[in-house]
Design a protein around this motif. Structure first.
Motif, PDB file in Angstrom:
ATOM      1  N   MET A   1      13.520   2.389 -32.059  1.00  0.00           N
ATOM      2  CA  MET A   1      14.805   2.809 -31.544  1.00  0.00           C
ATOM      3  C   MET A   1      14.993   4.278 -31.903  1.00  0.00           C
ATOM      4  O   MET A   1      14.792   4.667 -33.048  1.00  0.00           O
ATOM      5  CB  MET A   1      15.894   1.944 -32.179  1.00  0.00           C
ATOM      6  CG  MET A   1      17.244   2.143 -31.554  1.00  0.00           C
ATOM      7  SD  MET A   1      18.486   1.035 -32.246  1.00  0.00           S
ATOM      8  CE  MET A   1      18.087  -0.485 -31.437  1.00  0.00           C
ATOM      9  N   SER A   2      15.360   5.085 -30.958  1.00  0.00           N
ATOM     10  CA  SER A   2      15.513   6.508 -31.262  1.00  0.00           C
ATOM     11  C   SER A   2      16.987   6.877 -31.442  1.00  0.00           C
ATOM     12  O   SER A   2      17.889   6.191 -30.990  1.00  0.00           O
ATOM     13  CB  SER A   2      14.890   7.353 -30.153  1.00  0.00           C
ATOM     14  OG  SER A   2      15.621   7.218 -28.966  1.00  0.00           O
ATOM     15  N   PHE A   3      17.178   7.978 -32.112  1.00  0.00           N
ATOM     16  CA  PHE A   3      18.515   8.490 -32.415  1.00  0.00           C
ATOM     17  C   PHE A   3      19.189   8.924 -31.124  1.00  0.00           C
ATOM     18  O   PHE A   3      18.622   9.661 -30.327  1.00  0.00           O
ATOM     19  CB  PHE A   3      18.368   9.671 -33.378  1.00  0.00           C
ATOM     20  CG  PHE A   3      19.668  10.214 -33.886  1.00  0.00           C
ATOM     21  CD1 PHE A   3      20.376   9.533 -34.851  1.00  0.00           C
ATOM     22  CD2 PHE A   3      20.164  11.421 -33.410  1.00  0.00           C
ATOM     23  CE1 PHE A   3      21.570  10.042 -35.341  1.00  0.00           C
ATOM     24  CE2 PHE A   3      21.350  11.935 -33.885  1.00  0.00           C
ATOM     25  CZ  PHE A   3      22.061  11.241 -34.862  1.00  0.00           C
ATOM     26  N   ASP A   4      20.447   8.515 -30.915  1.00  0.00           N
ATOM     27  CA  ASP A   4      21.214   8.866 -29.720  1.00  0.00           C
ATOM     28  C   ASP A   4      21.977  10.164 -29.993  1.00  0.00           C
ATOM     29  O   ASP A   4      23.113  10.155 -30.466  1.00  0.00           O
ATOM     30  CB  ASP A   4      22.174   7.732 -29.361  1.00  0.00           C
ATOM     31  CG  ASP A   4      22.857   7.945 -28.023  1.00  0.00           C
ATOM     32  OD1 ASP A   4      22.901   9.096 -27.539  1.00  0.00           O
ATOM     33  OD2 ASP A   4      23.350   6.938 -27.465  1.00  0.00           O
ATOM     34  N   MET A   5      21.322  11.282 -29.700  1.00  0.00           N
ATOM     35  CA  MET A   5      21.881  12.600 -29.985  1.00  0.00           C
ATOM     36  C   MET A   5      23.201  12.839 -29.257  1.00  0.00           C
ATOM     37  O   MET A   5      24.146  13.376 -29.831  1.00  0.00           O
ATOM     38  CB  MET A   5      20.864  13.694 -29.613  1.00  0.00           C
ATOM     39  CG  MET A   5      21.272  15.076 -30.069  1.00  0.00           C
ATOM     40  SD  MET A   5      21.431  15.233 -31.867  1.00  0.00           S
ATOM     41  CE  MET A   5      19.725  15.140 -32.359  1.00  0.00           C
ATOM     42  N   ASP A   6      23.293  12.431 -27.995  1.00  0.00           N
ATOM     43  CA  ASP A   6      24.528  12.643 -27.236  1.00  0.00           C
ATOM     44  C   ASP A   6      25.693  11.879 -27.853  1.00  0.00           C
ATOM     45  O   ASP A   6      26.797  12.404 -27.979  1.00  0.00           O
ATOM     46  CB  ASP A   6      24.343  12.224 -25.767  1.00  0.00           C
ATOM     47  CG  ASP A   6      23.447  13.196 -25.008  1.00  0.00           C
ATOM     48  OD1 ASP A   6      23.389  14.386 -25.401  1.00  0.00           O
ATOM     49  OD2 ASP A   6      22.808  12.768 -24.032  1.00  0.00           O
ATOM     50  N   LYS A   7      25.435  10.636 -28.224  1.00  0.00           N
ATOM     51  CA  LYS A   7      26.485   9.835 -28.841  1.00  0.00           C
ATOM     52  C   LYS A   7      26.936  10.476 -30.146  1.00  0.00           C
ATOM     53  O   LYS A   7      28.132  10.565 -30.430  1.00  0.00           O
ATOM     54  CB  LYS A   7      25.988   8.407 -29.091  1.00  0.00           C
ATOM     55  CG  LYS A   7      27.049   7.494 -29.650  1.00  0.00           C
ATOM     56  CD  LYS A   7      26.519   6.074 -29.784  1.00  0.00           C
ATOM     57  CE  LYS A   7      27.590   5.140 -30.329  1.00  0.00           C
ATOM     58  NZ  LYS A   7      27.095   3.769 -30.489  1.00  0.00           N
ATOM     59  N   PHE A   8      25.983  10.930 -30.949  1.00  0.00           N
ATOM     60  CA  PHE A   8      26.299  11.590 -32.210  1.00  0.00           C
ATOM     61  C   PHE A   8      27.155  12.835 -31.976  1.00  0.00           C
ATOM     62  O   PHE A   8      28.187  13.031 -32.622  1.00  0.00           O
ATOM     63  CB  PHE A   8      25.013  11.960 -32.947  1.00  0.00           C
ATOM     64  CG  PHE A   8      25.249  12.684 -34.245  1.00  0.00           C
ATOM     65  CD1 PHE A   8      25.686  11.997 -35.366  1.00  0.00           C
ATOM     66  CD2 PHE A   8      25.029  14.051 -34.334  1.00  0.00           C
ATOM     67  CE1 PHE A   8      25.910  12.665 -36.564  1.00  0.00           C
ATOM     68  CE2 PHE A   8      25.249  14.720 -35.524  1.00  0.00           C
ATOM     69  CZ  PHE A   8      25.689  14.033 -36.641  1.00  0.00           C
ATOM     70  N   LYS A   9      26.745  13.677 -31.038  1.00  0.00           N
ATOM     71  CA  LYS A   9      27.468  14.918 -30.755  1.00  0.00           C
ATOM     72  C   LYS A   9      28.875  14.664 -30.238  1.00  0.00           C
ATOM     73  O   LYS A   9      29.782  15.451 -30.480  1.00  0.00           O
ATOM     74  CB  LYS A   9      26.702  15.757 -29.734  1.00  0.00           C
ATOM     75  CG  LYS A   9      25.470  16.419 -30.287  1.00  0.00           C
ATOM     76  CD  LYS A   9      24.797  17.221 -29.177  1.00  0.00           C
ATOM     77  CE  LYS A   9      23.557  17.929 -29.639  1.00  0.00           C
ATOM     78  NZ  LYS A   9      22.928  18.703 -28.548  1.00  0.00           N
ATOM     79  N   ASN A  10      29.064  13.577 -29.508  1.00  0.00           N
ATOM     80  CA  ASN A  10      30.357  13.304 -28.880  1.00  0.00           C
ATOM     81  C   ASN A  10      31.273  12.399 -29.708  1.00  0.00           C
ATOM     82  O   ASN A  10      32.379  12.084 -29.276  1.00  0.00           O
ATOM     83  CB  ASN A  10      30.151  12.693 -27.496  1.00  0.00           C
ATOM     84  CG  ASN A  10      29.515  13.693 -26.547  1.00  0.00           C
ATOM     85  OD1 ASN A  10      29.911  14.858 -26.515  1.00  0.00           O
ATOM     86  ND2 ASN A  10      28.523  13.263 -25.804  1.00  0.00           N
TER      87      ASN A  10
END
Length: 157
Positions: A1-10
């Motif tokens: 499972m990879s890190f959800d960068m967009d979710k983190f940023k938002n």
């Protein structure tokens, strides 16, 4: 499972908060109210400012010692005042005083208050700053602020 960068940023984050009961200070809270000091975790910038306070304290002490050997106590006190260090304190205490100033939510604390609390109630001073450090280590909370579980904010309806 990879890190959800967009979710983190938002995602909006709020600092963790907690209340610490300080019975030794109950005389300074409204009658009938639990003596609770509300604190929050610090940001990386605030942690750096606390570390800087400790470094500044060491520098001031080195300057003060150098001047004191020349018998110039008035200059020592003037330098301490200009640099915001009124008395000689250990660097760890200077750092914790800054943590108390930055991490206190209610009451809001000035450096003068932090100095007084550290002087007259050192155990409570350490308890409060230890809680700030603990919250800082846990990081901010995504979304909304969860209650600390220590303090009821209102009675049941």
């Amino acid at each position: 499972m990879s890190f959800d960068m967009d979710k983190f940023k938002n995602t909006a984050f709020t600092p963790r908060e907690a209340g610490i009961e300080v019975p030794a200070l109950s005389a300074f809270f409204p009658e009938g109210e639990k003596p609770v000091w509300k604190v929050r975790g610090l940001t990386a910038d605030e942690v750096a400012r606390c570390n800087e306070a400790a470094s500044k304290n060491k520098t001031v002490e080195a300057i003060a010692e150098a001047l004191a050997t020349g018998g110039k106590s008035e200059q020592v006190e003037a330098i301490r005042k200009v640099l915001g260090v009124s008395t000689s304190v250990h660097s760890e205490i200077a750092k914790r005083m800054e943590q108390l100033v930055l991490g206190s939510v209610d009451p809001v604390v000035s450096l003068d208050t932090a100095v007084k609390l550290a002087t007259i109630l050192p155990v409570e001073f350490y308890q409060i700053t230890n809680e700030i450090l603990k919250l800082t280590g846990l990081g901010h909370v995504p979304g909304f602020q969860q209650g600390s579980g220590d303090v009821k904010t209102s009675e049941s309806v």
